[in-house]
Design an enzyme around this catalytic site. Structure first.
Site, PDB file in Angstrom:
ATOM      1  CD  GLU A 363      -3.194  -1.217   1.805  1.00 15.11           C
ATOM      2  OE1 GLU A 363      -3.729  -0.136   2.088  1.00 15.11           O
ATOM      3  OE2 GLU A 363      -3.619  -2.330   2.190  1.00 15.11           O
ATOM      4  N   GLY A 364       1.906   1.210  -0.797  1.00 14.03           N
ATOM      5  CA  GLY A 364       2.847   2.325  -0.906  1.00 14.03           C
ATOM      6  C   GLY A 364       4.053   2.079  -0.028  1.00 14.03           C
TER       7      GLY A 364
END
Lengths: 379, 269
Positions: A363-364
């Site tokens: 998620e990043g």
């Protein structure tokens, strides 16, 4: 200013803690060792109405708030990082975008069973050639009468194989870059939709991480999520929320490692006294808990901002960056304080250390979070 | 069907210690829990609600802070919470407590009253049965299973420790339940969220038909003379003998201490 949890949030936390201690902790080592998705635990979570915590009763959610949901991810992750991310991916990455961007029809058909827990959700953005550079989507969606025909694949999809509903992204127009990306809601039973390779991972081993394969999947037009060409925006917006979930997971893992370490250092004796009596242990523990407390404030602040509909992108990035790096640091120190035993699978800190690493990546990555944070500073 | 569950907030006795000097419980820092036998009773009530539909109330007598426990009962899915609280009730023993509970219950509608067998802080197992007597209700204690409710007849299995007995009783009645009979459900997210907002109904002394002589310390016939922790002594005897002689020796010991009685067909070989 008020740093106190509300009475509801306090009672939520109490329930999540009891649930995690009694239902999740006892199986955490087993599901990790055997890489089995905890289907029974998820069923128990459904009974406690944990799968739609921040969504309204109208959608069969719990009608609670976003902070309560974050407390749930934290409490579960404290004893099992896998169980924490199952809830986070389901809630933040699948139910949330349908809630935020879906039509009434889509909410009725997909959000309601997600919130009630009848169905599990997942999210598919990443592709072999589109990781951090998510704009390079190669999956395509071609309009054909009343349907879109989707072809391509996704990788590293959390909950894949166990999820029933997937929010996925595909190019509807390759000529306009990110404005050519659209979001779709897929049902696992759609023809041409299959699950590919299951990843063998370092940590969160009981979480199912697989490839999604789309071979001429016929998706009704009504399953387009948001407008055509708005997919990238939906993805980025969804990930902003997802980051608070992962930050909460990292926070839980870190606190779990500290709790284990405190108990161990009080019991373990060397040189005639518990190792907690040595100043090195005390100072290490103090540093660990201080960092975790700082991470907690960032995570709760980001959740509070989202809850109160204020801009939260930067705070979510900061929360994830700091909490995940803290989790890595704290679990590393936890193993060091355990010594040789910490390196074995007889104690949970070894698992927590492995689980912590992913929070710096998915998620990043931490690097992406730094881009987001500095981007907001240098505008 | 209207069900009233009697619950008590108790210190978690797995964590509690006794002050050796004063003989009283050290309650500081010990968390409070819902008495386990009562929680099992609440779970049975909620199961009856799931199965037949029912209105489930919880009733406790205690200080105002007991309302936090009642909120947890609401968060598990019960419909109404009632707190019986008044300075006049302070110091009540089981006799006075059941007077107060019965007086409160007389003001309420019910078909079935469920009480835990006993509370872990006192272990008397008297409040349930005494309350039934005050209300002139039939009662079944030590219920291990609720089988069914049909035509206002309740079928339960009572645990006599060495055997089980299936009994039927006409409603209204009172039963006492065992913690081992079920695994209580957790609070659930939706009900937690609304539980905090729900009011706890408060019943005071003046709301009942009680007299001063019914409740409180002065009206309690029980006097606690002394509380103490038993010292466990391990008097060991180590004998180095063969298995058969050891068996004979143990048998003889058990018989001499009258812990077992030998049957008629026992052959002394």
């Amino acid at each position: 200013m008020n740093f106190e949890l509300s009475p509801q949030q306090q009672l939520m936390k109490k329930m999540f803690t009891e649930f995690a201690e009694n239902e999740v902790k006892p199986v955490a080592a087993y599901i990790d060792e055997h890489e089995v998705f905890p289907v029974e635990t998820v069923e128990k979570m459904v009974k406690c109405k944990m799968l739609g915590i921040p969504f309204s009763l109208d959608y069969k959610g719990a009608g609670a708030d976003y902070i309560s949901y974050i407390l749930a991810v934290e409490a579960l992750s404290k004893v099992c990082g896998t169980t924490g991310v199952i809830l986070s991916a389901h809630t933040s990455l699948c139910a949330a975008p349908i809630h935020d961007f879906g039509t009434d029809f889509q909410k009725e058909k997909y959000l309601v069973p997600l919130c009630s827990g009848e169905k599990l959700g997942a999210f598919g953005l990443t592709e072999p050639n589109a990781g951090t550079d998510a704009s390079q989507q190669q999956t395509t969606a071609r309009l054909d009468g009343d349907n879109y025909i989707i072809n391509g694949s996704k990788i590293f999809i959390t909950n894949a194989g166990y999820a029933d509903i997937y929010v996925i992204f595909a190019m509807t127009d390759k000529t306009v870059g990110t404005r050519g990306i659209s979001a779709f809601i897929l049902d696992s039973t759609m023809e041409g939709f299959s699950i590919g390779k299951k990843e063998a991972k370092l940590g969160i081993k009981a979480s199912s991480t697989c490839e999604l394969i789309f071979d001429n999947v016929v998706v009704p037009k009504e399953n387009l999520l948001g407008q055509v060409g708005r997919g990238f925006k939906i993805a980025m917006n969804t990930l902003d929320g997802g980051r608070i979930g992962i930050a909460a997971q990292a926070l839980g893992i870190a606190q779990g490692a500290i709790d284990e370490t405190v108990a161990y250092t009080k019991a373990r004796k060397q040189f005639g006294k518990p190792i907690s009596a040595f100043q090195n242990t005390q100072f290490q523990l103090a540093d660990m808990q201080t960092k975790v407390e700082a991470a907690r404030l960032l995570v709760y602040q980001a959740a509070w901002l989202k809850q109160n509909k204020k801009p939260y992108t930067t705070q979510a990035a900061m929360a994830k960056l700091f909490a995940s790096e803290t989790a890595m640091e704290v679990t590393t120190k936890a193993i060091q304080l355990f010594g040789g035993y910490g390196y074995t699978r007889d104690y949970p800190v070894e698992r927590m250390f492995r689980d912590a690493k992913i929070t710096e990546i998915y998620e990043g990555t931490s690097e992406v979070q730094r881009m987001v944070i500095s981007g907001s500073m240098l505008r | 069907m209207k069900i009233i569950v009697l619950v008590k907030q108790v210190p978690d006795t797995t964590e509690i210690q006794v002050d050796k000097k004063t003989g009283t419980l050290i309650r500081d820092g010990v968390k409070s829990i819902i008495n386990p036998d009562d929680l099992a009773g609440l779970e049975e009530a909620l199961c009856l609600k799931d199965k037949y539909g029912a209105h489930v109330s919880v009733l406790t007598m205690g200080p105002p802070q007991a309302s936090s426990m009642l909120k947890e009962c609401l968060a598990r899915g019960c419909d109404e919470a009632i707190l019986l609280t008044d300075m006049k009730f302070a110091g009540s023993d089981t006799w006075a407590t059941s007077n107060a509970l019965a007086a409160a219950i007389k003001k309420l509608d019910y078909d079935l009253i469920i009480a835990g067998r006993q509370a872990i802080d006192g272990d008397t197992a008297q409040v349930g049965p005494q309350t039934a007597e005050r209300l002139n209700l039939p009662q079944i204690t030590y219920v291990q299973e609720i089988v069914e409710v049909e035509n206002d007849v309740l079928t339960v299995v009572k645990n006599w420790e060495d055997y089980l007995e299936t009994l039927q009783v006409e409603l209204p009645c009172l039963i006492t339940t065992l913690a081992t009979m079920n695994k209580p459900r957790y609070m659930n997210c939706a009900d937690i969220w609304t539980a905090i907002e729900k009011d706890v109904k408060v019943i005071k002394f003046v709301d009942t038909d009680l007299k001063d002589s019914d409740v409180g310390l002065k009206s309690s016939p029980t006097n606690v003379k002394r509380t103490f922790t038993k010292d466990v002594s391990n008097a060991n005897e180590i004998l180095n003998i063969d298995a058969q002689s050891a068996a004979k020796r143990i048998l003889a010991d058990l018989v001499s201490k009258q812990l077992i009685v030998l049957g008629d067909n026992h052959e002394n070989n």
